[in-house]
Design an enzyme around this catalytic site. Structure first.
Site, PDB file in Angstrom:
ATOM      1  N   SER A 268     -45.598  16.090  77.034  1.00 49.84           N
ATOM      2  CA  SER A 268     -46.058  14.822  77.595  1.00 49.84           C
ATOM      3  C   SER A 268     -46.258  13.805  76.462  1.00 49.84           C
ATOM      4  O   SER A 268     -45.329  13.572  75.690  1.00 49.84           O
ATOM      5  CB  SER A 268     -47.347  15.062  78.394  1.00 49.84           C
ATOM      6  OG  SER A 268     -47.643  13.955  79.197  1.00 49.84           O
TER       7      SER A 268
ATOM      8  N   ARG B  69     -59.062   9.411  86.530  1.00 50.33           N
ATOM      9  CA  ARG B  69     -58.608  10.781  86.334  1.00 50.33           C
ATOM     10  C   ARG B  69     -58.020  11.355  87.625  1.00 50.33           C
ATOM     11  O   ARG B  69     -57.003  12.057  87.595  1.00 50.33           O
ATOM     12  CB  ARG B  69     -59.769  11.634  85.863  1.00 50.33           C
ATOM     13  CG  ARG B  69     -59.473  13.116  85.736  1.00 50.33           C
ATOM     14  CD  ARG B  69     -58.388  13.397  84.717  1.00 50.33           C
ATOM     15  NE  ARG B  69     -58.342  14.811  84.356  1.00 50.33           N
ATOM     16  CZ  ARG B  69     -57.536  15.331  83.450  1.00 50.33           C
ATOM     17  NH1 ARG B  69     -56.694  14.539  82.803  1.00 50.33           N
ATOM     18  NH2 ARG B  69     -57.552  16.601  83.161  1.00 50.33           N
TER      19      ARG B  69
ATOM     20  N   ASP C 291     -41.145  17.911  87.786  1.00 52.21           N
ATOM     21  CA  ASP C 291     -41.932  16.934  87.027  1.00 52.21           C
ATOM     22  C   ASP C 291     -41.472  15.539  87.416  1.00 52.21           C
ATOM     23  O   ASP C 291     -40.363  15.133  87.093  1.00 52.21           O
ATOM     24  CB  ASP C 291     -41.726  17.168  85.528  1.00 52.21           C
ATOM     25  CG  ASP C 291     -42.563  16.232  84.653  1.00 52.21           C
ATOM     26  OD1 ASP C 291     -43.191  15.294  85.190  1.00 52.21           O
ATOM     27  OD2 ASP C 291     -42.592  16.449  83.431  1.00 52.21           O
TER      28      ASP C 291
ATOM     29  N   HIS D  59     -45.448  18.296  86.330  1.00 56.72           N
ATOM     30  CA  HIS D  59     -45.559  17.940  84.919  1.00 56.72           C
ATOM     31  C   HIS D  59     -46.398  18.944  84.129  1.00 56.72           C
ATOM     32  O   HIS D  59     -46.051  19.308  82.999  1.00 56.72           O
ATOM     33  CB  HIS D  59     -46.166  16.542  84.822  1.00 56.72           C
ATOM     34  CG  HIS D  59     -46.291  16.027  83.429  1.00 56.72           C
ATOM     35  ND1 HIS D  59     -45.201  15.787  82.624  1.00 56.72           N
ATOM     36  CD2 HIS D  59     -47.386  15.712  82.677  1.00 56.72           C
ATOM     37  CE1 HIS D  59     -45.620  15.330  81.449  1.00 56.72           C
ATOM     38  NE2 HIS D  59     -46.932  15.289  81.450  1.00 56.72           N
ATOM     39  N   ASP D  60     -47.509  19.371  84.697  1.00 58.94           N
ATOM     40  CA  ASP D  60     -48.423  20.257  83.969  1.00 58.94           C
ATOM     41  C   ASP D  60     -47.862  21.654  83.738  1.00 58.94           C
ATOM     42  O   ASP D  60     -48.551  22.494  83.128  1.00 58.94           O
ATOM     43  CB  ASP D  60     -49.768  20.351  84.692  1.00 58.94           C
ATOM     44  CG  ASP D  60     -50.764  19.324  84.160  1.00 58.94           C
ATOM     45  OD1 ASP D  60     -50.411  18.589  83.210  1.00 58.94           O
ATOM     46  OD2 ASP D  60     -51.891  19.259  84.684  1.00 58.94           O
TER      47      ASP D  60
END
EC number: 2.3.1.31
Lengths: 396, 396
Positions: free
Chosen positions: B169, B239, B335, B368-369
């Protein structure tokens, strides 16, 4: 909504009252305390009212009525200048003389949803028990409740069967709910860019928006009208987050890319350097001028709660068993809020239920909001579906 | 950072000072006012400091150093218990004896980014000109500035060439920047789930987060440490919005779906009915305990500004012309924050520049994570790439 029993009227309450009873340019049907609306929560709501617009003329046998259902932040002003924003109707590309929904042939009805803020009873309406705006004392409403309120309006108008119910996004949810709850009253149904349930990701985005509103100290636990404030910043953030989901990555890229806003270099600051930032800020700020923050909570919640299959033992097809309604389902390739898979699940259920259904996935990079834009393929599909249904209905 | 010149110390400032000078478990290199860090904005920063962790041992010829670059809300605690959260290192699955980054063989360095809040100079650091936290008086920093600060650290450690620079990232952005700015100092580079620029949609999500923070009255124009407050609600909303982008629709569906939280029916209210709501709220609340709101503004801005091609006449390949660095690029199918197309653009540029590059797109629904999770295919790819590079470097 009756004016009796209102005490301690201050400006904010007066504003809320005016908003409910004198919404410009909209007709309103009022139901008294003796005609309460039963809600899915188990509560009932009364007195209550529903604000609506109509276009075209109802024919003698009342067989040419089309109900258009609006999306989350839409309203009944589908084909007239908006009384607050001054903008043209949100579906002027679809509704009008010679257009897919031909106002020379059909009688078009569009009502503000229950929980909304453009004249139908919502959290800004005066609670007859207190004489103040409901705020969060309004029971939580569902898509089912919205549709039940629309059925009461249709009853009031003396219409037995709607020729067509159609809408996009949350409007499409209402279409599916209409077809499931009142199959005998819906001749044809066209849910666009919608689904039979709200996904986990969609609930997540709505929750972000609600938390943004409730984090704003001007929200005052939902009693901001009493306090004479408005959670504008929180509502703007909610809108900004939601607006991203209405577009596709490709459309954001082609519309804005990394282009800078009114200057030729980065400012090394936190002002809107990029056009996309400026655009989003504008979307947020202009939204708060026309929408009520508590309504945003209620209407997003209604979408989150929507899950037709859950009300039929987890079997979506059961919701439509035996239906004679003709369906036209439309999705868009780049819509990631209601991806084609959600529409396809509805199509499969309708097929399993033996329903008449046509399905089109339109290739576009414009994302979810494509249903509001100039998409000739959509218009062609709608025209073909409506014309065919009109012949079957003896309207052609 | 020197302690001289600090006046009017109050608790908040003392806390900020302690955070900067006594970050638990991290080493800190301090650069005096006579060793300022030049910034892309044209400003220079001094005195300044960088906090870092190391694992393993540097070999005699200093050829086995691996720099790990952390993501937006990560920090230097990549392979030790986090001093604030008590959680294990964020890449413990990748770094350790016998793991792809084998601490028995390599000397691993991870530094908190410039603008961060775990010991490296950031907006919570004391501004020597005022004796108070910088707040927004800290110049805006870039990925290039972060990498320049890391190069100063590497100089300080006496390391000429890094065997490997890697990260996911925003960490991957730093890897690409390292390879572009210091090609002779990077033997191998592995950017994962990253890209050579931030997209319009990504900027949009960051802007939502920044607006949520700045809308919080406890933000006080960035001077909340002076005011003794903290924009916790705004930061939590930021967040929550960002966290959605770190997962895929599929992973949200399989992890949460529409399952209810600790009850068997809807409550018809605005509490967290759905597990996904409860999860997101938890993500927001736990984040504010470990992260500084102004740092969130700075680090998101650094990502937004990142666009390697723009610094090379719009030609990404020019950024890597003549490089001898060996590249391993990895993306994940689900992602949508840094989709494979972004990685592929980097691969094409590297190919055009004649670089040595391997590329893998890993099939996963974790979004993505995925780069932080147990993805055996990722570990296998990294192991093969690192082993091969080690042989080429004479380390095997």
């Amino acid at each position: 909504m009756g004016n009796g029993g209102i005490h301690a009227v201050d400006d904010a309450v007066e504003l809320a009252r005016l908003r409910q009873t004198e919404t410009p340019d909209s007709m309103v049907v009022r139901f008294g305390a003796d005609q309460p609306l039963p809600l899915d929560s188990g509560h009932s709501l009364g007195p209550w009212q529903i604000a609506y617009q109509t276009y075209g003329r109802l024919n003698a046998d009342k067989s040419n009525a089309i109900l258009v259902c609006h999306a989350l932040t839409g309203d009944q002003h589908v084909h007239n200048i908006h009384p607050v924003t001054g903008k043209s109707g949100w579906w002027d590309l679809v509704i009008g003389p010679g257009l897919p929904i031909d106002t020379d042939r059909y009688f078009v009805i569009c009502a503000n949803v229950l929980g909304g803020c453009m004249g139908t009873t919502g959290p800004a309406s005066v609670n007859p028990a207190t004489g103040k705006p409901y705020g969060l004392d309004l029971p939580v409403v569902t898509i089912g409740d919205m549709v039940r309120s629309q059925a009461a309006l249709i009853d009031h108008l003396g219409i037995d069967t709607l020729f067509l119910v159609m809408g996009g996004s949350m409007g499409g949810m209402q279409v599916l709910q209409w077809a499931a709850a009142y199959p005998e009253r819906v001749f044809a149904a066209a849910p666009i860019a919608a689904g039979a349930r709200h996904s986990s990701q969609n609930i997540a985005f709505h929750e972000v928006g609600r938390q943004a509103i409730m984090a704003d100290p001007d929200w005052h636990g939902g009693r901001y009208l009493d306090a004479g404030t408005s959670p504008r910043k929180g509502l703007a953030v909610a809108r900004m987050a939601a607006h991203i989901t209405y577009m596709s990555e490709a459309s954001l890229h082609s519309k804005f890319g990394r282009r800078l806003q009114g200057r030729d270099r980065l400012t090394f600051g936190f002002d809107a350097d990029f056009q996309i930032e400026s655009y989003l800020r504008h979307q947020g700020l202009s939204f708060v001028d026309r929408f009520d923050a508590n309504s945003y909570l209620y209407v997003t919640r209604a979408m989150d709660y929507f899950d037709i299959a859950a009300e039929h033992g987890g079997k979506l097809a059961e919701a439509f068993r035996g239906t004679r309604t003709r369906f036209c389902i439309v999705s868009f390739t780049s819509d990631w809020l209601f991806p084609t898979a959600e529409s396809r699940a509805v199509v499969h259920a309708l097929n399993a239920a033996g329903a008449s259904v046509s399905f089109a996935e339109i290739v576009t990079d414009r994302g979810h909001d494509a249903f509001l834009l100039d998409e000739p393929e959509l218009f062609g599909i709608l025209r073909g579906f409506i014309d065919s249904a009109a012949r079957a209905r003896g309207l052609a």
